[in-house]
Design a protein around this motif. Structure first.
Motif, PDB file in Angstrom:
ATOM      1  N   ALA A  45       0.906  -1.147  -0.085  1.00  0.00           N
ATOM      2  CA  ALA A  45       0.031   0.132   0.037  1.00  0.00           C
ATOM      3  C   ALA A  45       0.704   1.029  -0.164  1.00  0.00           C
ATOM      4  CB  ALA A  45      -0.937   0.012   1.143  1.00  0.00           C
ATOM      5  N   GLU A  46       2.273   1.026   0.041  1.00  0.00           N
ATOM      6  CA  GLU A  46       3.308   2.136  -0.057  1.00  0.00           C
ATOM      7  C   GLU A  46       3.077   3.025   1.301  1.00  0.00           C
ATOM      8  OE1 GLU A  46       3.070   4.304  -3.773  1.00  0.00           O
ATOM      9  OE2 GLU A  46       3.446   2.489  -4.786  1.00  0.00           O
ATOM     10  N   ASN A  47       2.715   2.440   2.525  1.00  0.00           N
ATOM     11  CA  ASN A  47       2.654   2.999   3.665  1.00  0.00           C
ATOM     12  C   ASN A  47       4.034   2.702   4.328  1.00  0.00           C
ATOM     13  OD1 ASN A  47       2.067   4.075   6.073  1.00  0.00           O
ATOM     14  ND2 ASN A  47       0.304   3.145   6.381  1.00  0.00           N
ATOM     15  N   TYR A  48       4.994   3.040   3.990  1.00  0.00           N
ATOM     16  CA  TYR A  48       6.569   2.920   4.183  1.00  0.00           C
ATOM     17  C   TYR A  48       6.794   3.076   5.558  1.00  0.00           C
ATOM     18  CZ  TYR A  48       6.987   2.389  -0.768  1.00  0.00           C
ATOM     19  OH  TYR A  48       6.775   1.873  -2.109  1.00  0.00           O
ATOM     20  N   ASP A  49       6.307   4.389   6.259  1.00  0.00           N
ATOM     21  CA  ASP A  49       6.586   4.360   7.817  1.00  0.00           C
ATOM     22  C   ASP A  49       5.828   3.151   8.433  1.00  0.00           C
ATOM     23  OD1 ASP A  49       8.132   6.735   7.152  1.00  0.00           O
ATOM     24  OD2 ASP A  49       6.341   8.004   7.227  1.00  0.00           O
ATOM     25  N   ALA A  50       4.566   3.026   8.261  1.00  0.00           N
ATOM     26  CA  ALA A  50       4.143   1.859   9.222  1.00  0.00           C
ATOM     27  C   ALA A  50       4.589   0.554   8.958  1.00  0.00           C
ATOM     28  CB  ALA A  50       2.634   1.785   8.676  1.00  0.00           C
ATOM     29  N   ALA A  51       5.087   0.361   7.741  1.00  0.00           N
ATOM     30  CA  ALA A  51       5.790  -0.846   7.328  1.00  0.00           C
ATOM     31  C   ALA A  51       7.052  -1.179   8.121  1.00  0.00           C
ATOM     32  CB  ALA A  51       5.997  -0.930   5.840  1.00  0.00           C
ATOM     33  N   ALA A  52       7.768   0.256   8.153  1.00  0.00           N
ATOM     34  CA  ALA A  52       9.035   0.089   8.960  1.00  0.00           C
ATOM     35  C   ALA A  52       8.886  -0.097  10.387  1.00  0.00           C
ATOM     36  CB  ALA A  52       9.938   1.331   8.855  1.00  0.00           C
ATOM     37  N   ALA A  56      10.190  -3.404  12.570  1.00  0.00           N
ATOM     38  CA  ALA A  56      10.966  -3.374  13.923  1.00  0.00           C
ATOM     39  C   ALA A  56      10.281  -3.950  15.086  1.00  0.00           C
ATOM     40  CB  ALA A  56      10.916  -1.726  14.204  1.00  0.00           C
ATOM     41  N   GLU A  57       8.939  -3.982  14.911  1.00  0.00           N
ATOM     42  CA  GLU A  57       8.008  -4.687  16.229  1.00  0.00           C
ATOM     43  C   GLU A  57       8.305  -6.097  16.006  1.00  0.00           C
ATOM     44  OE1 GLU A  57       4.007  -3.339  15.746  1.00  0.00           O
ATOM     45  OE2 GLU A  57       4.500  -1.243  16.535  1.00  0.00           O
ATOM     46  N   ALA A  58       8.334  -6.711  14.484  1.00  0.00           N
ATOM     47  CA  ALA A  58       8.188  -7.905  14.569  1.00  0.00           C
ATOM     48  C   ALA A  58       9.682  -8.514  14.816  1.00  0.00           C
ATOM     49  CB  ALA A  58       8.098  -8.301  13.107  1.00  0.00           C
ATOM     50  N   GLN A  59      10.795  -7.824  14.583  1.00  0.00           N
ATOM     51  CA  GLN A  59      11.999  -8.220  15.065  1.00  0.00           C
ATOM     52  C   GLN A  59      12.210  -8.295  16.589  1.00  0.00           C
ATOM     53  OE1 GLN A  59      15.226  -5.716  13.609  1.00  0.00           O
ATOM     54  NE2 GLN A  59      16.570  -7.252  13.205  1.00  0.00           N
ATOM     55  N   ALA A  60      11.732  -7.256  17.197  1.00  0.00           N
ATOM     56  CA  ALA A  60      11.549  -7.121  18.539  1.00  0.00           C
ATOM     57  C   ALA A  60      10.792  -8.300  19.091  1.00  0.00           C
ATOM     58  CB  ALA A  60      11.111  -5.724  19.198  1.00  0.00           C
ATOM     59  N   ASP A  61       9.711  -8.578  18.690  1.00  0.00           N
ATOM     60  CA  ASP A  61       8.844  -9.732  19.236  1.00  0.00           C
ATOM     61  C   ASP A  61       9.793 -10.901  19.165  1.00  0.00           C
ATOM     62  OD1 ASP A  61       6.568  -8.252  19.931  1.00  0.00           O
ATOM     63  OD2 ASP A  61       5.732  -8.717  17.928  1.00  0.00           O
ATOM     64  N   PHE A  62      10.243 -11.084  18.110  1.00  0.00           N
ATOM     65  CA  PHE A  62      11.093 -12.390  18.042  1.00  0.00           C
ATOM     66  C   PHE A  62      12.380 -12.501  18.892  1.00  0.00           C
ATOM     67  CE2 PHE A  62      14.877 -14.634  16.081  1.00  0.00           C
ATOM     68  CZ  PHE A  62      14.169 -15.904  15.867  1.00  0.00           C
ATOM     69  N   ALA A  63      12.952 -11.223  19.220  1.00  0.00           N
ATOM     70  CA  ALA A  63      14.088 -11.140  19.990  1.00  0.00           C
ATOM     71  C   ALA A  63      13.513 -11.602  21.419  1.00  0.00           C
ATOM     72  CB  ALA A  63      14.557  -9.874  20.155  1.00  0.00           C
ATOM     73  N   ARG A  64      12.465 -11.026  21.936  1.00  0.00           N
ATOM     74  CA  ARG A  64      11.833 -11.478  23.160  1.00  0.00           C
ATOM     75  C   ARG A  64      11.579 -13.214  23.297  1.00  0.00           C
ATOM     76  NH1 ARG A  64       9.426  -6.587  22.657  1.00  0.00           N
ATOM     77  NH2 ARG A  64       7.295  -7.286  21.638  1.00  0.00           N
ATOM     78  N   ALA A  88      15.087  -7.669   6.530  1.00  0.00           N
ATOM     79  CA  ALA A  88      14.075  -6.806   6.490  1.00  0.00           C
ATOM     80  C   ALA A  88      14.184  -5.393   7.051  1.00  0.00           C
ATOM     81  CB  ALA A  88      12.749  -7.572   7.042  1.00  0.00           C
ATOM     82  N   ALA A  89      14.752  -5.629   8.297  1.00  0.00           N
ATOM     83  CA  ALA A  89      14.834  -4.470   8.885  1.00  0.00           C
ATOM     84  C   ALA A  89      15.942  -3.553   8.435  1.00  0.00           C
ATOM     85  CB  ALA A  89      15.317  -4.546  10.484  1.00  0.00           C
ATOM     86  N   ALA A  90      16.877  -4.087   7.597  1.00  0.00           N
ATOM     87  CA  ALA A  90      17.777  -3.301   6.964  1.00  0.00           C
ATOM     88  C   ALA A  90      17.528  -2.724   5.730  1.00  0.00           C
ATOM     89  CB  ALA A  90      18.980  -4.365   6.742  1.00  0.00           C
ATOM     90  N   GLY A  91      16.462  -3.555   5.164  1.00  0.00           N
ATOM     91  CA  GLY A  91      15.895  -3.044   3.905  1.00  0.00           C
ATOM     92  C   GLY A  91      15.123  -1.779   4.203  1.00  0.00           C
ATOM     93  N   ALA A  92      14.178  -1.998   5.198  1.00  0.00           N
ATOM     94  CA  ALA A  92      13.318  -0.826   5.739  1.00  0.00           C
ATOM     95  C   ALA A  92      13.952   0.357   6.221  1.00  0.00           C
ATOM     96  CB  ALA A  92      12.393  -1.264   6.653  1.00  0.00           C
ATOM     97  N   CYS A 104      10.865 -10.142   4.155  1.00  0.00           N
ATOM     98  CA  CYS A 104       9.362 -10.208   4.743  1.00  0.00           C
ATOM     99  C   CYS A 104       8.897 -11.649   4.523  1.00  0.00           C
ATOM    100  CB  CYS A 104       8.508  -9.186   4.882  1.00  0.00           C
ATOM    101  SG  CYS A 104       8.884  -7.850   5.820  1.00  0.00           S
ATOM    102  N   ARG A 105       8.659 -11.827   3.400  1.00  0.00           N
ATOM    103  CA  ARG A 105       8.165 -12.898   2.675  1.00  0.00           C
ATOM    104  C   ARG A 105       8.956 -14.258   2.823  1.00  0.00           C
ATOM    105  NH1 ARG A 105       3.028 -13.084   2.058  1.00  0.00           N
ATOM    106  NH2 ARG A 105       2.405 -11.336   0.542  1.00  0.00           N
ATOM    107  N   ARG A 106      10.344 -14.042   3.055  1.00  0.00           N
ATOM    108  CA  ARG A 106      11.134 -15.064   3.333  1.00  0.00           C
ATOM    109  C   ARG A 106      11.055 -15.474   4.993  1.00  0.00           C
ATOM    110  NH1 ARG A 106      14.901 -13.018   0.494  1.00  0.00           N
ATOM    111  NH2 ARG A 106      16.002 -12.188   2.237  1.00  0.00           N
ATOM    112  N   ALA A 107      10.895 -14.373   5.687  1.00  0.00           N
ATOM    113  CA  ALA A 107      10.615 -14.563   7.191  1.00  0.00           C
ATOM    114  C   ALA A 107       9.449 -15.315   7.252  1.00  0.00           C
ATOM    115  CB  ALA A 107      10.495 -13.344   7.879  1.00  0.00           C
ATOM    116  N   GLN A 108       8.220 -14.895   6.685  1.00  0.00           N
ATOM    117  CA  GLN A 108       7.094 -15.766   6.713  1.00  0.00           C
ATOM    118  C   GLN A 108       7.226 -17.190   6.407  1.00  0.00           C
ATOM    119  OE1 GLN A 108       4.290 -13.384   4.346  1.00  0.00           O
ATOM    120  NE2 GLN A 108       3.127 -13.231   6.001  1.00  0.00           N
ATOM    121  N   THR A 109       7.921 -17.604   5.440  1.00  0.00           N
ATOM    122  CA  THR A 109       8.115 -18.847   5.052  1.00  0.00           C
ATOM    123  C   THR A 109       8.717 -19.502   6.286  1.00  0.00           C
ATOM    124  OG1 THR A 109       8.092 -18.394   2.794  1.00  0.00           O
ATOM    125  CG2 THR A 109       9.203 -20.272   3.395  1.00  0.00           C
TER     126      THR A 109
END
Length: 126
Positions: A45-52, A56-64, A88-92, A104-109
């Motif tokens: 949807a080209e909402n890049y701020d929300a995607a970033a 970050a939230e997904a990466q933090a959730d996984f770290a916890r 994904a975080a580096a790309g964002a 993100c797709r690779r992480a989902q897989t």
């Protein structure tokens, strides 16, 4: 006859040892999968701020969750997921949204593979 009570107790302990890790992995992988799907939708949807923010939230959730996941799963199964989330975080962060989307797709897989691998089945028990 006095020791027969140990049989049901041991059976309950075995059932708990099979069900608790599977349930924990299923809950956390479902949450992570949903967060990554939201990120993919935000990128499309080209909402890049929300995607970033979602990456970050997904990466933090996984770290916890990772210290607990290491108790139930092989590190070799968790490493590709951690790498995909880092990509994904580096790309964002760099604004490379096609790379972020692919990561993100690779992480989902990887998340879906973890959920399948943790499912209680005869193949996983034996």
């Amino acid at each position: 006859m006095r020791r027969l009570w140990a049989i049901p107790v041991l059976a309950l302990m075995l059932a708990a040892l099979c069900i608790f890790p599977a349930r924990t992995v299923r809950v956390h992988t479902a949450q992570l999968d949903a967060a990554l799907e939201t990120c993919v939708q935000q990128i499309r949807a080209e909402n890049y701020d929300a995607a970033a923010m979602r990456v970050a939230e997904a990466q933090a959730d996984f770290a916890r969750w990772q210290p607990w996941a290491c108790a139930f799963l092989y590190h070799s199964e968790l490493d590709p997921l951690q790498e995909a989330l880092a990509e994904a975080a580096a790309g964002a962060e760099a604004g490379e949204w096609n790379d972020c989307l692919a990561a993100c797709r690779r992480a989902q897989t990887q998340v879906r593979h973890l959920a399948d691998a943790a499912r209680v089945s005869w193949g996983n028990l034996l």
